[in-house]
Motif scaffolding. Structure first.
Motif, mmCIF file in Angstrom:
data_model
loop_
_atom_site.group_PDB
_atom_site.id
_atom_site.type_symbol
_atom_site.label_atom_id
_atom_site.label_comp_id
_atom_site.label_asym_id
_atom_site.label_seq_id
_atom_site.Cartn_x
_atom_site.Cartn_y
_atom_site.Cartn_z
ATOM 1 N N VAL A 122 1.023 -1.601 0.279
ATOM 2 C CA VAL A 122 0.026 -0.154 -0.249
ATOM 3 C C VAL A 122 1.067 1.629 -0.273
ATOM 4 N N ALA A 123 2.251 0.595 0.445
ATOM 5 C CA ALA A 123 2.982 2.512 0.261
ATOM 6 C C ALA A 123 3.408 2.958 -1.355
ATOM 7 N N THR A 124 4.892 1.734 -1.596
ATOM 8 C CA THR A 124 4.794 1.618 -2.298
ATOM 9 C C THR A 124 4.390 1.193 -4.227
ATOM 10 N N ARG A 125 3.164 0.965 -3.673
ATOM 11 C CA ARG A 125 2.319 0.455 -4.797
ATOM 12 C C ARG A 125 3.453 -0.818 -5.637
ATOM 13 N N GLU A 126 4.484 -1.347 -4.977
ATOM 14 C CA GLU A 126 5.547 -2.420 -6.196
ATOM 15 C C GLU A 126 4.725 -3.408 -5.832
ATOM 16 N N MET A 127 4.091 -4.575 -7.149
ATOM 17 C CA MET A 127 3.718 -5.583 -6.983
ATOM 18 C C MET A 127 4.944 -6.777 -6.726
ATOM 19 N N PRO A 128 4.633 -7.730 -5.924
ATOM 20 C CA PRO A 128 5.120 -8.209 -5.434
ATOM 21 C C PRO A 128 5.507 -9.887 -6.241
ATOM 22 N N MET A 129 6.224 -10.593 -6.111
ATOM 23 C CA MET A 129 5.940 -12.717 -6.580
ATOM 24 C C MET A 129 5.520 -12.557 -5.888
ATOM 25 N N GLU A 130 4.283 -13.745 -5.824
ATOM 26 C CA GLU A 130 4.035 -15.262 -4.650
ATOM 27 C C GLU A 130 4.900 -15.864 -4.555
ATOM 28 N N LEU A 131 5.201 -15.852 -3.482
ATOM 29 C CA LEU A 131 6.194 -17.270 -3.020
ATOM 30 C C LEU A 131 5.771 -18.744 -3.075
#
Length: 645
Positions: A122-131
């Motif tokens: 919610v802060a950086t709006r970056e999409m992470p990878m799902e482990l």
């Protein structure tokens, strides 16, 4: 039980019930624990801290949350040095271990962020990878390897991070864990696997858990009721539990500033401790209260009331490393206060500042400070005249008197405290007064002669025959607008109880710190129609550094303050101001019966030929004033070298 009593954590004994918790310091060299860390933690151990948890180290190379974040694989030598430095003082020393997951940063690792699900932060709006299972296995192995390395380095054990900035919390939370596999069906699975692997790695050494028990997002996040179930699921694997709150949805919740009352987690901790007491077997885990507990009296009351077994007092010990030692000796009143301002101890930003404290500027600089007080080698007993009784002058006088020198403070006003007195009048910042109250108490205890209501002249200084330090503060600065009538009130005069005319008030805030925002809050709270003018796109931009930016803007809007953003103040007239849009240059008027000027200030140029400290050099914050006061005192006593006129 008393705060200064010893307590057992698993198989080891701590000398007090005070914990110095893990926090960002930026003291690292590379990604290791440095000699600066060692001196920092050793000072708190010497001061009586019962438990010390080192800065949280990433357990896997995929995690690099901030530039100087420790990496467990590079910490063993540093951990060993910390353990050796703290051992003579009896403190239980633990290694903080964690992984920030999607709340980390990809700027340093240049790799995708790890997360339980593909949910943007919610802060950086970056999409992470799902482990996937392979990465999960690596993570569990990383925790175990880091824990084993820590205990082999001589640490008493480890604390596992499942608090605000942690991948483990993200797996526990419906906000971020939307998996359809067993890690989603049983959100405690990963945490249980990590704790089991860590326990196997460390044997009977201490295993602590820092757990977010309220994410402050009840629509999907961890609630206190859900936290009770999490605690029950992991209780058998831990020796103590630190109850914290917050998530990515509320990043200021764990270390809020002085607008939040100390001890904000007391009821949450009480609730969780009841679960622990009910569900524990013979081997009961201890519960640690966290939440801006900075006063020994409140910490003791929490123990007396059965809220917790141990109290975390991290910011309190940044401000006063000797806190436990002073309380144990019956001198709780001499504990240097923490005012919860976050101005120097909140360091997780791209400037990489070193952790410190506005009232104790040697915090974080223990390895290169000349000494905590002027109690070491002195050549002669000096007589020193300090002109000005603000923070700079008070600190210089305190340190000199502590070293046995004869000191007098001459202050032209009828009170000591200087600009800090009116800064403490700003809305919500009354705790700042505690610093000057403490300084005044100390100088009087040490026998400093105090003369108020007297303005020293150059002739007085020449005739005194003493060393002189000038700390005469600041004066109002330039006004970059045309005054074509109307009332202008400098903020210092306003806070010194200057009367404000009836009608709309405009606060001019070209600085963007706590002053303009606080003054607007103060006036609106008095029922005045208030507007605040700033050239920035957000009001109070500098408050991002203390974590108060979002909260401050919310308070202003709730108070009904009109936010005039992206605006330059061009003219003041008897009944209005003329504003200009910074982007379009379009001009507009705003009703105004009085303009409150919160601009930059200038040094007081009086007595310019003498050694000067604090705002009369350059108006800055209370931190720089106190730091310069202390440095000047050390120089006079030749602890550093040189001298002062």
């Amino acid at each position: 039980m008393r705060l200064t009593d010893g307590v057992r954590l698993g198989a080891v004994a701590a000398p007090s019930r005070v914990l110095f918790g893990p926090h960002e310091t930026n003291l690292g060299r590379g990604r290791g624990i440095s000699e600066r860390h060692v001196a920092y933690y050793a000072a708190r151990a010497a001061g009586g801290a019962g438990v010390i948890v080192t800065e949280t180290a990433s357990v896997h190379a995929s995690d690099w949350p901030y530039e100087r974040a420790p990496l467990a694989a590079e910490c063993r030598i540093g951990w060993q040095a910390v353990a050796q430095a703290c051992r003579p003082h009896g403190a239980v020393v633990l290694a903080g271990l964690g992984h920030a997951g999607s709340q980390g940063s990809s700027a340093f690792s240049q790799s995708a962020l790890w997360a339980p699900s593909r949910v943007p932060d919610v802060a950086t709006r970056e999409m992470p990878m799902e482990l996937e299972q392979g990465e999960i296995d690596e993570l569990v192995a990383g925790f175990a390897a880091a824990a084993e390395s820590a205990v082999r380095a001589g640490m008493h054990g480890v604390e596992i991070e499942a608090g605000q900035y942690s991948l483990l919390r993200q797996f526990l939370s419906g906000l971020t864990n939307q998996r359809g596999d067993s890690y989603g069906e049983d959100k405690t699975r990963l945490l249980r696997e990590v704790l089991a692997a860590v326990r196997r790695a460390v044997g009977d050494r201490v295993v602590g858990l820092r757990l977010s028990c309220d994410e402050l997002a009840p629509w999907a996040g961890i609630t206190p009721e859900q936290a009770a179930g999490i605690v029950e699921a992991v209780l058998d694997g831990i020796d103590y539990l630190v109850v914290v709150r917050g998530s990515a949805m509320a990043t200021s919740a764990t270390q809020p500033d002085l607008h939040t009352e100390p001890g904000f987690n007391i009821e949450l901790c009480r609730q969780i401790r009841e679960v622990v007491r009910e569900k524990s077997g013979e081997r009961r885990a201890l519960v640690v209260l966290q939440g801006s507990v900075v006063e020994p009296q409140q910490a003791q009351q929490a123990l007396d009331d059965g809220v917790a077994d141990v109290v975390e007092m991290t910011r309190a010990q940044i401000a006063e490393p000797r806190l436990v030692e002073l309380v144990r000796a019956g001198h709780a009143g001499r504990v240097r206060p923490c005012v919860l301002c976050n101005q120097k101890c909140r360091v997780r930003d791209n400037r990489n500042p070193i952790v410190s404290c506005i009232a104790e500027p040697f915090s974080g600089h223990e390895s290169d400070a000349p000494g905590r007080e002027c109690t070491t080698t002195r050549i002669t007993r000096r007589e020193v005249l300090v002109v000005g009784g603000g923070p700079a002058g008070l600190e210089a006088a305190r340190v000199l008197a502590e070293g046995g020198h004869e000191v007098e403070i001459v202050e032209k006003n009828d009170r000591l405290g200087g600009a800090a007195l009116w800064a403490a009048q700003v809305g919500g910042r009354g705790r700042l007064r505690r610093i000057t109250d403490w300084l005044e108490s100390e100088v009087r205890r040490l026998g400093v002669r105090v003369t108020v209501g007297t303005e020293a002249t150059e002739a007085d200084l020449l005739a005194s025959g003493r060393e002189v330090l000038v700390a005469t503060g600041s004066v109002p600065g330039p006004r970059p607008y045309d005054v074509r009538g109307g009332v202008v009130i400098d903020v210092a005069d306003l806070l010194d109880r200057h009367a404000v005319p009836d009608g709309p008030v405009v606060v001019f805030d070209p600085v963007g710190d706590a002053v303009g925002v606080g003054v607007a809050e103060l006036l609106a709270g008095q029922g005045k129609e208030t507007a605040i003018v700033t050239q920035d796109q957000v009001v109070g931009t500098q408050l991002a550094l203390t974590g108060d930016l979002a909260e401050a803007n919310g308070r202003l809007q709730r108070a009904g303050v009109r936010l005039e953003k992206r605006s330059l103040l061009r003219e003041l007239h008897p009944d209005h101001v003329l504003l200009e849009d910074t982007f379009t240059a379009q001009r507009r008027t705003l009703p105004c019966a009085a303009l409150i000027h919160c601009g930059h200030r200038l040094p007081n140029s009086d007595l310019a030929e003498w050694r000067r400290i604090g705002d009369c050099v350059a108006p800055r914050t209370i931190h720089e004033a106190i730091l310069e006061g202390r440095r000047a005192a050390h120089e006079i006593t030749e602890l550093v070298g040189g001298g002062a006129r």
